[in-house]
Design an enzyme around this catalytic site. Structure first.
Site, PDB file in Angstrom:
ATOM      1  CG  ASP A  53      -4.679  18.732 -13.946  1.00 31.65           C
ATOM      2  OD1 ASP A  53      -4.066  18.124 -14.838  1.00 31.65           O
ATOM      3  OD2 ASP A  53      -5.848  18.418 -13.591  1.00 31.65           O
TER       4      ASP A  53
ATOM      5  CE1 TYR B 169     -12.619  15.587 -14.833  1.00 38.04           C
ATOM      6  CE2 TYR B 169     -11.690  15.278 -12.654  1.00 38.04           C
ATOM      7  CZ  TYR B 169     -12.477  14.825 -13.693  1.00 38.04           C
ATOM      8  OH  TYR B 169     -13.110  13.621 -13.601  1.00 38.04           O
TER       9      TYR B 169
ATOM     10  CE  LYS C 134      -8.740  11.703 -17.800  1.00 41.98           C
ATOM     11  NZ  LYS C 134     -10.063  11.184 -17.886  1.00 41.98           N
TER      12      LYS C 134
ATOM     13  NE  ARG D  65      -2.240   1.545   3.461  1.00 40.86           N
ATOM     14  CZ  ARG D  65      -2.259   0.896   4.628  1.00 40.86           C
ATOM     15  NH1 ARG D  65      -2.987  -0.200   4.770  1.00 40.86           N
ATOM     16  NH2 ARG D  65      -1.573   1.320   5.651  1.00 40.86           N
TER      17      ARG D  65
END
Ligand SMILES: Cc1ncc(COP(=O)(O)O)c(C=O)c1O
Length: 387
Positions: A177, A104, A202, A52
């Site tokens: 971003d 976004y 993306k 993790r």
């Protein structure tokens, strides 16, 4: 080989040229272990304890992305949203944050509905206007300025260097971003950014077959350690197979981004003066408001994302836009972006109330098909919608 001396194409194509020392394999194995053996003297000399927190499946993809962005370290996350929210969660309740009005939508929703309730003071501003940033920033109080450029879904451009100067003078970090620009077209750290974020879902992956996110830091500092701690403890950790797929996608990043950018430019130019088109929003058009900054900040193209505002028909612009999307045959009616296939969507329907997208706007993600086919399909769809 020193990656700093290589061009991005060479970094990507060979994924930094790593080989698996044990087998001499050129593509890496998929590490799937969730846990690691402790040494007999009770130590963990490899530094690996539990997947993790960290996983050898991440090493190569993180190294490739860090090299492409020219930052010292990258960290993969389970999604773009997991990566972005880790940055905000590394702040303290009460901190003031500036974010763009045009960004976004899902992250904007999270900022307004969750981060604000958790105690962050989030202020949405016109981030593409340095004077607006200067007016809104509160020295000593603003801890983070969040930029998205080009920004969904209007593709406004923010001057990263100018915004970084304002942020830093006030003692704030600048995070960018850069999903749409990709490290092929813009490297925000070179313009002064402290953190770069990508929805690796993306372009970095590029095949519409996984959800992933990544952060790249400009420095291995306490803030970065906090961000890594959030990944380890909240568990927004990527799966091993997704990390492996992402690495495979990265090898062709340059070819895909170059092709998508060239086609987007052609599509934008073709439809800019089209009688059935109200407007094209694309920073590659010389009369677009962000063009001058984009031309400085983006090298080798303006990206594969653009929006097309459909001229109103008898039932108005929204109906004409939805009818255009309904009539495409090659373009796929789907959300997301950055895959090999071209996507089209009526953005206001996706974003709902509070969207900055005009109701006649179709968002286009240009893929790597032949550009003539994409233009012909869109034109026939526009014609059908206006019959
Ligand atoms: C610019 C941008 N940032 C962040 C995200 C969120 O990424 P993900 O869907 O991987 O969580 C997206 C997704 O569409 C995006 O387009």
């Amino acid at each position: 080989m020193d990656a700093r001396k290589l061009n991005p194409e060479s970094i990507a194509a060979q994924a930094l040229g790593w080989i698996d020392e044990q087998t001499r394999a050129i593509t890496p194995p998929i590490h799937v272990s969730s846990t690691y053996l402790r040494d007999t003297d009770n130590q963990y000399r490899t530094g690996r304890v539990y997947a993790r927190a960290d996983n050898p499946a991440f090493d190569q993809a993180e190294a490739v992305i860090a090299a492409l962005e020219r930052g010292p370290h990258a960290a993969l996350f389970a999604s773009g949203m997991a990566a972005a929210t880790a940055v905000f969660q590394a702040l303290a309740p009460g901190d003031h944050v500036l974010a763009p009005k045009v960004m976004y939508w899902s992250l904007r929703n999270w900022l307004m509905n969750f981060a604000a309730h958790w105690g962050l003071q989030v202020e949405l501003i016109d981030m593409d206007q340095p004077v607006a940033v200067q007016a809104a920033i509160r020295p000593g109080k603003t801890r983070l300025v969040w930029v998205e450029t080009p920004a969904n879904p209007l593709w406004t451009i923010t001057d990263i260097a100018a915004t970084a100067r304002i942020a830093h003078a006030a003692g704030a970090l600048l995070a960018v971003d850069s999903t749409v620009a990709t490290p092929l077209l813009t490297r925000p750290i070179e313009h002064g950014a402290d953190i770069v974020m990508h929805a690796a879902t993306k372009y970095l992956n590029g095949h519409s077959d996984l959800i992933a996110g990544v952060l790249v830091t400009a420095r291995d500092d306490d803030f970065w350690k906090r961000v890594k701690g959030i990944r380890a403890q909240l568990g927004g950790t990527l799966g091993s197979f997704e990390a492996w797929l992402l690495l495979r996608g990265l090898r062709t990043l340059h070819l895909r981004v170059q092709r998508a950018s060239q086609s987007a430019q052609r599509i934008a130019e073709y439809f800019a003066k089209h009688p059935l088109v109200e407007a094209i929003l694309y920073p590659g058009l010389p009369d677009s408001p962000g063009h001058a900054v984009a031309a400085r900040q983006m090298q080798g193209g303006f990206g594969g994302m653009l929006s097309l505002r459909v001229k109103a028909g008898a039932d108005g612009g929204e109906a004409a836009a939805i009818a255009t999307a309904a009539n495409v045959e090659l373009w796929k009616r789907a959300t997301s972006l950055g895959g090999t296939e071209s996507l089209i969507e009526h953005r206001a329907s996706v974003e709902g109330a509070g969207t900055p997208a005009p109701s006649d706007l179709l968002r286009l993600s240009v893929g790597i098909e032949h550009c003539d086919d994409l233009i012909a399909d869109l034109e026939q769809a526009l014609l059908q919608a206006h019959r």
